[in-house]
Design an enzyme around this catalytic site. Structure first.
Site, short mmCIF file in Angstrom:
data_model
loop_
_atom_site.label_atom_id
_atom_site.label_comp_id
_atom_site.label_asym_id
_atom_site.label_seq_id
_atom_site.Cartn_x
_atom_site.Cartn_y
_atom_site.Cartn_z
N SER A 167 0.85 -1.20 0.00
CA SER A 167 0.00 0.00 0.00
C SER A 167 0.89 1.24 0.00
O SER A 167 2.01 1.21 0.52
CB SER A 167 -0.88 0.02 1.25
OG SER A 167 -0.09 0.16 2.41
N ASP A 168 0.39 2.32 -0.58
CA ASP A 168 1.03 3.60 -0.33
C ASP A 168 0.83 3.89 1.16
O ASP A 168 0.02 3.25 1.83
CB ASP A 168 0.44 4.70 -1.23
CG ASP A 168 1.41 5.86 -1.41
OD1 ASP A 168 2.31 6.04 -0.56
OD2 ASP A 168 1.27 6.62 -2.38
N TRP A 169 1.57 4.85 1.69
CA TRP A 169 1.64 5.07 3.13
C TRP A 169 0.30 5.59 3.68
O TRP A 169 -0.06 6.73 3.45
CB TRP A 169 2.80 6.02 3.43
CG TRP A 169 4.10 5.30 3.67
CD1 TRP A 169 4.91 5.46 4.76
CD2 TRP A 169 4.74 4.29 2.86
NE1 TRP A 169 5.99 4.60 4.67
CE2 TRP A 169 5.91 3.88 3.53
CE3 TRP A 169 4.42 3.66 1.64
CZ2 TRP A 169 6.77 2.89 3.01
CZ3 TRP A 169 5.27 2.69 1.14
CH2 TRP A 169 6.42 2.32 1.82
#
Ligand SMILES: *[C@@H]1O[C@H](CO)[C@@H](O)[C@H](O)[C@H]1NC(C)=O
Ligand SMILES: *[C@@H]1O[C@H](CO)[C@@H](O)[C@H](O)[C@H]1NC(C)=O
Ligand SMILES: *[C@@H]1O[C@H](CO)[C@@H](O)[C@H](O)[C@H]1NC(C)=O
Ligand SMILES: *[C@@H]1O[C@H](CO)[C@@H](O)[C@H](O)[C@H]1NC(C)=O
Ligand SMILES: *[C@@H]1O[C@H](CO)[C@@H](O)[C@H](O)[C@H]1NC(C)=O
Ligand SMILES: *[C@@H]1O[C@H](CO)[C@@H](O)[C@H](O)[C@H]1NC(C)=O
Ligand SMILES: *[C@@H]1O[C@H](CO)[C@@H](O)[C@H](O)[C@H]1NC(C)=O
Ligand SMILES: *[C@@H]1O[C@H](CO)[C@@H](O)[C@H](O)[C@H]1NC(C)=O
Ligand SMILES: *[C@@H]1O[C@H](CO)[C@@H](O)[C@H](O)[C@H]1NC(C)=O
Ligand SMILES: *[C@@H]1O[C@H](CO)[C@@H](O)[C@H](O)[C@H]1NC(C)=O
Length: 872
Positions: free
Chosen positions: A288-290
């Protein structure tokens, strides 16, 4: 980075449920995303992954469930040294793996390089330089102990020129970006680091990508922007370069912040399960992106493999996975095969690039450049040496200088260039000089002070030094006995005018614009640019100089096109150069081009006469009340040059354009048809989902290791662990919605591990999609002669007209960068593949060559196509 508001609101609800909720709120038909389940598991026969699969299998088969969960879940923001780290497996000697920015250097490190932006690299149109840049960046990341480098970038692709992060990627053309991301991937991974193709997908603007961030900016929305993209555009434009990255063997992909069709990218089964893993046959892992993860079991079922940075929101100490994933496997909500597949994908990617269980230590800390400090930064725990100050730069400065020079585009030249021992050079403008606060004086480069050599945000790195245009021009002037002065201000109008109006002046005006990631706001620009004009009075500066000096050269540092309409025709402006974001060797690179020692590049995007000429623009105000802003990609394939061609919009410099110091002649186009076999749609089935190893279903085996069990762990504050705090699963997870079983909130088939049909477009075991899509159908050649007096690099381009009423006039399908000596003739050759000549057929869900007549064009830009031939 600061994200104030918890994102937990949508926890545990399925994408479908989220859509229903928004629809109720808005009473209008919103785009939806069809479900695709189960999540595809790895294919042991996938080409290029066979050995990695075996190694991963051997390793993962030894793991306990807790150890597998440790691989899938980050330990939390600021909990270890990198921008993201997963848990370790001490029993088998695997340290915590490091996921780290950026696509331009090792973010936050010292004694490492700042490379030219992806967009500047794209302007070289050089496969070799794309690869070499990737390899050098990979070497630097490796030397610091990074396991996964968070790049290269193909999303944003560059739908809108004002979008903040376009410069991190390559070009709004999918073929140029496809070659850029594939060669970068090979380079990074050959250096022994896993590449991460990002952001998957439709991440085309900064505004509203994260709802909590939008509130920080005063926009009261509850959900992130939805990029509504139809199936044909998805395939023919946005997915295209990702297919190339997958085909190049990319080990990881990052799902993006925003939604697609009103389902978050990191829980969208159509995007992850169907398009990426099934159709493209992606064998690596999706992280996932952050904080882009919004749900636990539903994200697992939709294909997410790694939670980054692991906590629900930064420093919450809580996770959608970690203990929740352990519990979800124990209570049967997430099947064993799914968590095994996550672990397999992560370890296979690690082994694929040549890494082993035994790893070198991580030699730096993203959170501090001090030599000693806490390893666990947030908890301020574990004081030790955290920075080895390892100098990883090698001789990369030379490569950086070469890429930035070869990626500089000469847009105009009335004989002013190349400079030959000029009598008197005056450099004008703040963009020629240093940032008074130092090259790293603004965090993540979040300001526009002094020369702009990179945009701002997480896609940056610390400059080890920054050669300014002023210092490099002066050094060259001294060498040539040229008189040299500079005025490094945009506002010293009278001093500038009196200096540049003297006799014999070559005035070089440096101007800039800037953009970046939305967590930093520079002069009111929340990531995306507010306008396409120059910053800091740049237009007036150019006008001031050119009104006094008949030999005014303009150099632009910018993250894409700027509006040059008011002044580009002025005869006193004898040359215009676009120098992109050149990285640490900025000044040396521009000197190389100005003095003609290096051949320049070609523009990787179009230069419109005004902002409206691009047809699409950033959405700056929410359009759906408090619900997810709706961004319909209704222009389909028609972005950048495809739009300018279709709409006949006012254009100043076309895609692919750029001048050279010599001249080239094109002749003799030849088309040779190959006898590739007819396309066979794939048939057949996968094997059933495998599982690796056994696990206990007794919750007491998963308790936080206390003294009783021997291997006691002294928990680090706010750290995410895989353990349960109590044998009562519900209490251990503290999940408000605990107790729903899979059938209640996961779509049908989510947990079905039986054999699955192969897609006709996916091919068998062939990452990138059906291997026959890459069969050569035609080979096209032409001859190019250097008819000038000096050697130079020509950048021939091949375009195809697919011929249908809905097709763009032409699309780029091949290019090269070829050094040609004066009088020499070389052959330019492009293999056209089946994919190159196909359209995505939404009805049969496959690539199909239409019956419309097809034409191939070869030329020096998208509007200077001297040769053409029919494809019969
Ligand atoms: C989004 O919706 C469009 C229109 O229905 C459809 O063609 C497309 O496949 C959908 N894409 C995703 C990822 O859901
Ligand atoms: C999980 O990772 C943490 C952090 O690195 C480590 O302390 C712990 O021992 C690991 N647990 C297992 C079961 O390997
Ligand atoms: C980190 O530096 C130490 C010496 O300071 C060295 O032994 C180690 O191999 C380095 N690690 C990497 C990943 O280069
Ligand atoms: C489990 O996930 C829920 C959200 O789904 C969250 O509220 C809770 O804090 C998580 N539990 C742990 C132990 O992290
Ligand atoms: C540097 O940039 C910051 C942020 O844009 C600005 O506030 C400041 O005035 C600038 N400082 C100098 C010395 O130019
Ligand atoms: C410098 O300017 C003077 C006056 O215009 C002119 O006579 C002379 O030729 C110029 N020299 C060069 C090298 O351009
Ligand atoms: C465009 O934005 C820049 C940066 O914020 C600003 O300096 C400039 O004045 C703006 N241009 C116009 C025409 O408003
Ligand atoms: C060009 O420069 C000359 C001074 O050399 C000036 O007189 C003239 O007005 C300028 N022309 C334009 C179009 O700015
Ligand atoms: C579990 O226990 C650890 C260690 O005592 C504590 O830090 C953490 O907050 C607890 N988690 C939950 C969800 O109660
Ligand atoms: C299983 O655990 C997960 C993770 O906490 C939770 O979301 C789910 O509701 C649980 N399912 C059942 C049937 O208890």
């Amino acid at each position: 980075m600061k994200f104030a508001v918890a994102l937990a609101a949508v926890a545990s609800i399925s994408p479908a449920a989220a859509t229903i909720r928004i629809q109720k709120l808005e009473k209008r038909e919103l785009a939806t995303s069809p479900p695709f389940y189960p999540s595809p598991w790895m294919d042991p026969a996938a080409i290029g992954w066979e050995e990695a699969y075996q190694k991963a299998k051997d390793f993962v088969s030894q793991l306990t469930l807790l150890e597998k969960v440790n691989l899938t879940t980050g330990v939390g923001w600021e909990s270890e040294q990198c921008v993201g780290n997963i848990g370790s497996i001490p029993r088998l000697g695997l340290r915590s793996l490091c996921m780290h920015d950026s696509p331009a250097g090792v973010r936050g490190a010292d004694y490492s390089s700042v490379f030219p932006s992806g967009q500047t690299a794209a302007a070289t149109w050089s496969r070799a330089l794309f690869y070499n840049r990737g390899f050098a960046m990979g070497e630097e990341a490796k030397g610091k102990g990074v396991n996964v480098l968070l790049g290269p970038v193909a999303g944003p692709l560059g739908r809108m020129p004002a979008a903040g992060r376009n410069w991190e990627g390559f070009s709004p053309d999918p073929v140029l970006t496809g070659v850029g991301i594939a060669e970068s991937t090979k380079g990074i991974q050959d250096a022994g680091v896993v590449a991460c193709a990002k952001h998957w997908i439709g991440n085309e603007q900064e505004h509203f990508r994260i709802s909590s961030e939008a509130q920080g900016y005063g926009f009261d929305i509850s959900e992130s922007l939805s990029s509504n993209i139809d199936d044909k555009t998805m395939h023919e434009l946005y997915m295209w370069p990702f297919a190339d990255a997958v085909r190049a063997g990319v080990g990881s992909v990052m799902c993006s912040y925003q939604q697609v069709n009103n389902s978050y990218s990191c829980q969208n089964s159509k995007l992850m399960n169907d398009l990426l893993k099934n159709e493209l046959g992606f064998q690596g892992f999706i992280m996932s992106d952050w904080q882009a993860q919004h749900t636990g079991a539903a994200a697992a079922a939709a294909g997410l493999d790694m939670s980054m940075p692991g906590d629900t929101v930064f420093n919450s100490g809580r996770s959608y996975w970690g203990a929740n994933l352990t519990a979800a496997v124990l209570n049967g909500t997430v099947p064993e095969w799914r968590v095994d597949d996550m672990a397999m994908r992560i370890m296979a990617a690690i082994f694929k690039v040549g890494q082993t269980v035994e790893q070198d230590p991580i030699n730096f800390s993203f959170w501090s450049q001090a030599t000693f400090g806490p390893v666990h930064w947030r908890a301020k725990k574990g004081y030790q040496q955290i920075n080895g100050h390892v100098d990883v730069r090698a001789d990369h400065g030379d490569l950086i200088r070469e890429i930035a020079a070869k990626g500089t585009v000469i847009l105009k030249n009335n004989g002013a260039l190349p400079l030959k021992k000029p009598k008197f050079v005056v450099a004008v403008g703040e963009d020629a000089g240093p940032n008074p606060l130092g090259p790293n004086g603004c965090g993540d480069r979040g300001c526009n002070n002094g020369t702009v050599a990179l945009g701002w945000g997480s896609g940056t790195a610390n400059f080890p030094y920054l050669v300014t245009p002023d210092s490099a021009l002066q050094a060259r002037a001294i060498q040539d006995r040229t008189r040299y002065e500079s005025i490094l201000s945009n506002y010293a109008t009278s001093q500038i005018q009196s200096l540049v109006s003297l006799d014999n002046v070559t005035a070089i005006v440096f101007v800039s614009s800037d953009s970046g990631e939305s967590y930093i706001n520079v002069d009111g620009n929340k990531g995306d640019r507010n306008n396409l004009t120059l910053w800091k009075n740049g237009d007036d500066l150019i006008k001031n100089v050119s009104s006094q000096c008949p030999n005014t050269i303009v150099v632009i540092h910018s993250p894409g096109p700027v509006i040059v309409t008011d002044w580009y025709k002025n005869p006193n402006i004898t040359a215009i150069l676009w120098a992109g974001f050149p990285g640490q060797e900025s000044g040396n690179s521009i000197v190389d081009v100005l003095y003609g020692s290096v051949s320049p590049g070609r523009t990787p995007f179009s230069w419109g006469a005004n902002r409206e000429s691009y047809g699409v623009d950033v959405m700056y105000e929410p359009n759906n009340g408090k619900g997810a802003p709706q961004q319909d990609f209704s222009e389909g394939n028609f972005i950048d040059y495809r739009h300018f061609d279709k709409a006949n919009s006012s254009l100043i410099y076309e895609f692919g354009y750029g001048l050279s110091y010599t001249s080239f002649d094109y002749k003799n186009i030849k088309v040779e048809k190959s006898n590739a076999a007819a396309y066979q749609p794939t048939v057949g089935q996968t094997s059933p989902a495998p599982t690796f190893g056994n696990f206990s279903r007794n919750p007491s085996d998963y308790l936080f290791p206390g003294n009783a069990s021997g291997g006691a762990i002294d928990p680090v504050y706010l750290y995410v662990y895989p353990y349960l705090n109590t044998t009562d699963l519900q209490k251990a997870t503290t999940d408000r919605n605990y107790g729903q079983n899979a059938a209640e909130f996961l779509p049908p088939n989510a947990n079905d591990g039986s054999q699955q049909p192969l897609l006709r477009s996916s091919g068998k075991s062939s990452p990138g999609g059906n291997a026959q899509l890459y069969d050569t159908l035609y080979t096209v050649t032409a001859e190019i002669t250097n008819t000038g007096l000096v050697a130079g690099d020509e950048i021939p381009q091949l375009y195809v007209s697919l011929g249908g009423p809905d097709d763009p006039l032409i699309v780029l399908r091949g290019f090269d960068r070829i050094r040609i000596d004066p009088g020499q003739t070389v052959q330019f050759k492009v293999s056209l593949t089946r994919r190159d000549l196909s359209n995505w057929d939404t009805a049969i869900q496959d690539w199909v060559i239409s019956s419309y007549p097809k034409t191939v064009y070869i030329g020096r830009s998208s509007r200077k196509l001297e040769l053409s031939a029919a494809l019969t």
